[in-house]
Design an enzyme around this catalytic site. Structure first.
Site: not given
Length: 450
Positions: A201, A209, A238, A288, A292, A295
């Site tokens: 990429e 982000h 993060k 991406e 799930r 956090v």
């Protein structure tokens, strides 16, 4: 439908899942390692069962032990939390084949979105903007690799198709570095993920982000719950997250949110999920999807009032979402600090006995943690030990409340990164909002030079 859930995780996320199950009137089973017998959720669950010794490969990562634990305790569903097996397509499939419910998307969806090449292709088909790059996997021939690199342009980044968590990535600034970098990244990808496939990429220089939270059910309904700015990170890990993202227009966020909903419906996605983007010069680029619960989900819960974990469980039971898009509202601003058991400046993990634990409180403060005085932090797992989240009417109020909460938080007996959070919250670039993903690294470098 099911009435008993096996919690296949540990720490604060296991406690968070227990709370959601309790609120829904579900029975719970704590599947724990030998080192985690004294964790709070183990004591609170209706049933607990030891699944092996402390090392995760001998306990939390073993499919057969978790399935056997569910069978022995009569649990009809398994919640994987985050990390461990939460994004394992093979585990989700094993749960499905055992006649149990995996509280998450289908194994097919996890497999498709877990492969970054396939995920990117799916997003392009759904109209979600992606970082310009190779069309699929990087080819094998040298000439073809050079042609691919020339088409993408330099600098570029090589990524593992099966990667995640910041691993399996390598930036290439010049053509002379390309072949060696492809070879090395393939080898790393094979060793770390069992999949040597890589893709290219364009390497964005100063992006932020920013991610979009979604929920989807089995009845064709899907909603987006706003965005989170996760740009304060070190080595792709993060540390601070907030919602909404400072300085990005609401119309653009809504446009991207609707595209994410469209993509969910196109791939038949069910459950909670997060679309992660790089944002630069007013443009979003998909990188991406995390299949799930994240956090950082509490910041979204605080600004929307939606219980993401409870919704995740409900849709796994076959129930429709309890909210529609027009019922989703955004109130105020929320910021989360991840408290890790590690040296604040060297980031060296710290284990040992917590001799004192004092959680913060006050208006707009939420603390998620499994700590207690006398708890022994094992050396076998991730260093996250608590999350301190502040909500306020404005970003300024949320930051002010978080500063107080961080100063009030006490963890003794082990090293933590509380001092780092205190300094970052005081810094002007963070206060101004909109700092890019390199900010924290630059902050740390500047501190070392003093």
């Amino acid at each position: 439908m099911f009435d008993k859930v096996l919690i296949a995780n540990r720490g604060e996320i296991a406690l968070r899942v227990w709370r959601a199950c309790k609120a829904l009137g579900l029975q719970t089973v704590a599947a724990h390692s030998d080192a985690d017998r004294a964790l709070r959720h183990v004591q609170l669950c209706d049933t607990s069962i030891c699944i092996g010794p402390a090392p995760a490969p001998k306990s939390y990562l073993l499919h057969e032990k978790l399935l056997h634990a569910a069978k022995l305790t009569g649990a009809q569903a398994i919640h994987p939390g985050y990390g461990f097996l939460s994004e394992s397509a093979s585990f989700a499939k094993a749960v499905e084949e055992a006649g149990l419910t995996f509280i998450g998307p289908s194994s097919d969806a996890i497999s498709r979105m877990g492969d970054k090449v396939r995920a990117k292709q799916a997003m392009i088909e759904a109209g979600v903007p992606c970082v310009p790059g190779s069309e699929g996997a990087v080819p094998d021939g040298e000439a073809e690799i050079f042609a691919c690199g020339k088409k993408v342009g330099y600098p570029l980044i090589i990524k593992a198709a099966g990667g995640g968590g910041g691993r399996g990535m390598r930036v290439v600034y010049e053509e002379s570095e390309l072949l060696r970098s492809v070879t090395m990244t393939r080898a790393e990808a094979k060793a770390a993920f069992g999949n040597p496939v890589v893709y290219m990429e364009r390497f964005l220089q100063t992006p932020r982000h920013v991610e979009i939270q979604i929920l989807a059910d089995r009845h064709g309904n899907a909603v987006w719950l706003g965005e989170r700015d996760c740009s304060t990170q070190r080595r792709h890990q993060k540390l601070i997250e907030e919602s909404p993202a400072p300085g990005i227009g609401r119309a653009l966020i809504a446009e991207i949110g609707e595209l994410c909903v469209k993509a969910c419906k196109a791939i038949g996605y069910v459950g909670a999920g997060t679309f992660e983007f790089l944002y630069e010069n007013g443009e979003f680029f998909f990188i991406e999807m995390n299949t799930r619960v994240q956090v950082e989900h509490p910041v979204t819960e605080l600004v929307t009032g939606v219980d993401i974990v409870a919704e995740q469980i409900r849709v796994s039971m076959g129930l429709p979402l309890s909210i529609t898009q027009d019922q989703v509202t955004f109130t105020g601003h929320a910021i989360e600090c991840r408290i890790n058991a590690e040296d604040a400046w060297s980031f060296r993990p710290s284990s040992g006995v917590v001799t004192k634990w004092v959680a913060a409180g006050g208006p707009g403060i939420r603390v998620e943690s499994h700590l207690y005085g006398g708890y022994r932090i094992p050396s076998h797992y991730d260093s996250l030990i608590a999350k301190v989240i502040a909500h306020g009417a404005t970003r300024e109020q949320a930051i002010a409340r978080l500063k107080v909460a961080i100063s009030e938080t006490v963890v003794e007996g082990v090293d933590t990164n509380i001092a780092l959070h205190a300094q970052v919250l005081q810094s002007k670039p963070f206060g101004d909002g909109g700092a890019n993903i390199h900010y924290l690294e630059q902050f740390l470098e500047a501190r070392e030079e003093k």
